[in-house]
Design a protein around this motif. Structure first.
Motif: not given
Lengths: 260, 278
Positions: A84-86, A167-171
């Motif tokens: 995530d850029p943020a 914040a992590d995009d595990l999917g």
């Protein structure tokens, strides 16, 4: 008994055994996909949770270990960073601009910096992290007991669950829908060892382990202990959130109560 | 041989197994099979075993891995530092839809056959509860009814003559006549070991892997030497049960399979008595 009847019975037994074997091996797999079988199998989770709650005193502590027991290599599982850029911008700035948002069913919504959290009472514990896969690692965690944060925000009476958004995009969906989230009940939220950890083994929490803040719920399995926590929400019901089962892995079929 | 050598034999039907033993036996057989296969599915999520509280990833006591050497994939099983090529069975085997894949135990041994830890856990814990209820029913009845004292406890004389019994079994010679109405000493000891040691050990080591139970009963960790040791003992005990069942099935087959099966279904067991013995 006549010979014929004997033979029939033998054939019946043989066929019965063959059918039972095939039904068991192939059938269980097929059955696993049927919703009513899932519901039956899921009933064991209710039994397990009820039984463990019955024998486990509310404030009973998970075993705490000594410095010498700390794992030299603590496996970082699941996400080991966020794309995530943020989040990456916050990490680049040493999380100085990071704020933990506390909201939902609270009287006093909060935005807390790392410095704010470190000023609150802290707890340090050396505990065993049990992964659902079967391995265990021991680490030292320092953080603020979740109860202090919730007390400051003042929960409204209907609040029954605490939800953690990460914040992590595990999917790997590239959207909010794939981001990690978790939830725990009120009892675990108020447990003395349930902390929001900012230090691991005496150092600021490293990125692979969920910098800047991860949850520790020591009487449950590793997947309950959300990393990269950005936002906490007090809710009355988890059924209306995302997949409805109360967490990223739960929505994929894992148990919400991960005490076993 | 002339007709004079023809010996008259008398057949007697004895009621060998009570309904509760028969019912719990078959429930247990089914439950243990599901627990074994779903257990192997769970094991496959991290096919390595350790000793102590934590996992020392560099020194497992047992590990099953897929390795690539000279561009070729191999399944390698490492036991206490010794490696074996187990390609096709352990470490690397055909997946449920063909094609070799890295997995601890092969797809025919796991439930489900494909890699799916959460479904494996659902089956495992549901059947673990059935195992508990079934086991409790059996144990309570066994102690209360006198089955334990009457049928399962070896007598002093039997223990003294255990050597002779082992020799007879090794020659596949089984008790006949009056003696066949009872369990022999090796059967008694094997059944006692399973119902009083191995099966309760499965439950206790299984519970020791639960972080919730460890908080409720910290002494579980002391007894088994830590969570990872408990996991290893769980695996070894399951292996012991597989060994028992294998020997048990061979014995059932070679000592009169239909008579044995009937007795475990209807309770009735046929004993052939030589003339004059009864």
């Amino acid at each position: 008994m006549s010979g014929g009847a004997k033979l029939d019975r033998r054939r019946l037994l043989q066929r019965g055994a063959a059918v039972a074997g095939a039904a068991l091996l192939g059938g269980c797999e097929e059955l696993s996909r049927r919703p009513f079988v899932k519901r039956i199998l899921d009933s064991a989770e209710v039994l397990t949770r009820t039984a463990q709650r019955a024998v486990l005193p509310r404030k009973a502590l998970a075993r705490e270990y000594s410095e010498a027991d700390i794992s030299k290599e603590f496996k970082a599982n699941g996400s080991t960073n966020s794309n995530d850029p943020a989040y990456l911008a916050l990490a680049a700035g040493g999380f100085a601009d990071w704020r933990l948002k506390v909201g939902g069913l609270v009287e006093q919504p909060l935005e807390l910096s790392l410095a704010d959290l470190k000023e609150m009472p802290s707890r340090t514990q050396i505990t065993r992290h049990d992964c659902v896969e079967g391995w265990s690692c021991i680490g030292k965690w320092t953080g603020v007991p979740l109860k202090h944060v919730l007390d400051r925000a003042q929960l409204k009476p209907p609040a029954r669950y605490i939800v953690f958004y990460c914040a992590d995009d595990l999917g790997e969906t590239g959207s909010e829908a794939g981001k990690y989230y978790e939830s725990i009940g009120f009892e675990d939220a108020c447990h003395p060892q349930t902390i929001l950890a900012y230090d691991m083994n005496g150092q600021p929490l490293p990125v692979p382990h969920g910098a800047p803040l991860r949850l520790r719920v020591e009487r449950q399995l590793g997947y309950k202990m959300a990393k990269y926590v950005m936002r906490i929400e007090a809710v009355e019901e988890i059924r209306t959130i995302r997949g409805g089962r109360g967490g990223f892995w739960e929505d994929l079929g894992y148990e919400w109560y991960a005490g076993i | 041989m002339g007709p004079a050598a023809f010996v008259m034999r008398k057949v007697e039907v004895v009621y060998r197994h009570s309904w509760l033993v028969r019912l719990t036996h078959w429930v247990n057989a089914l439950v243990l099979l599901v627990l074994l296969m779903s257990g192997l599915q769970i094991f496959n999520a991290h096919p390595a075993l350790y000793l102590g509280s934590k996992s020392d990833f560099d020194h497992p006591v047992l590990a099953m891995n897929a390795m690539q050497t000279d561009g070729e994939f191999k399944g390698v099983t490492t036991v206490l530092g010794h490696s074996f090529n187990t390609t096709g069975v352990l470490g690397l085997s055909s997946g449920s839809h063909g094609g070799y894949q890295a997995r601890g135990f092969p797809s025919w041994a796991t439930l489900p056959s494909y890699q799916d830890l959460s479904t494996g856990r659902r089956w495992h814990f549901f059947f673990a509860w059935l195992f508990l209820f079934n086991g409790l029913a059996y144990l309570i009845w066994t102690f209360a009814s006198g089955h334990l004292r009457r049928d399962l406890s070896p007598t002093g004389t039997e223990i003294k003559h255990i050597g002779a019994s082992i020799a007879e079994h090794a020659r596949l010679k089984f008790p006949e006549g009056e003696a066949a109405k009872r369990y022999n000493v090796l059967q008694k000891l094997a059944y006692l070991a399973v119902v009083l040691v191995l099966l309760p050990l499965m439950l206790a080591t299984g519970l020791t892997m639960s972080p919730g139970m460890d908080a409720a009963f910290p002494w579980l960790l002391e007894i088994f030497g830590g969570r990872q040791s408990a996991r290893t003992i769980h695996f070894l005990t399951a292996s012991g049960i597989v060994l028992f069942v294998s020997v048990h099935l061979v014995m059932v087959l070679i000592s009169g399979v239909w008579n044995n099966l009937r007795s475990m279904m209807t309770g009735r067991y046929v004993v052939t008595l030589p003339e004059g013995e009864s």
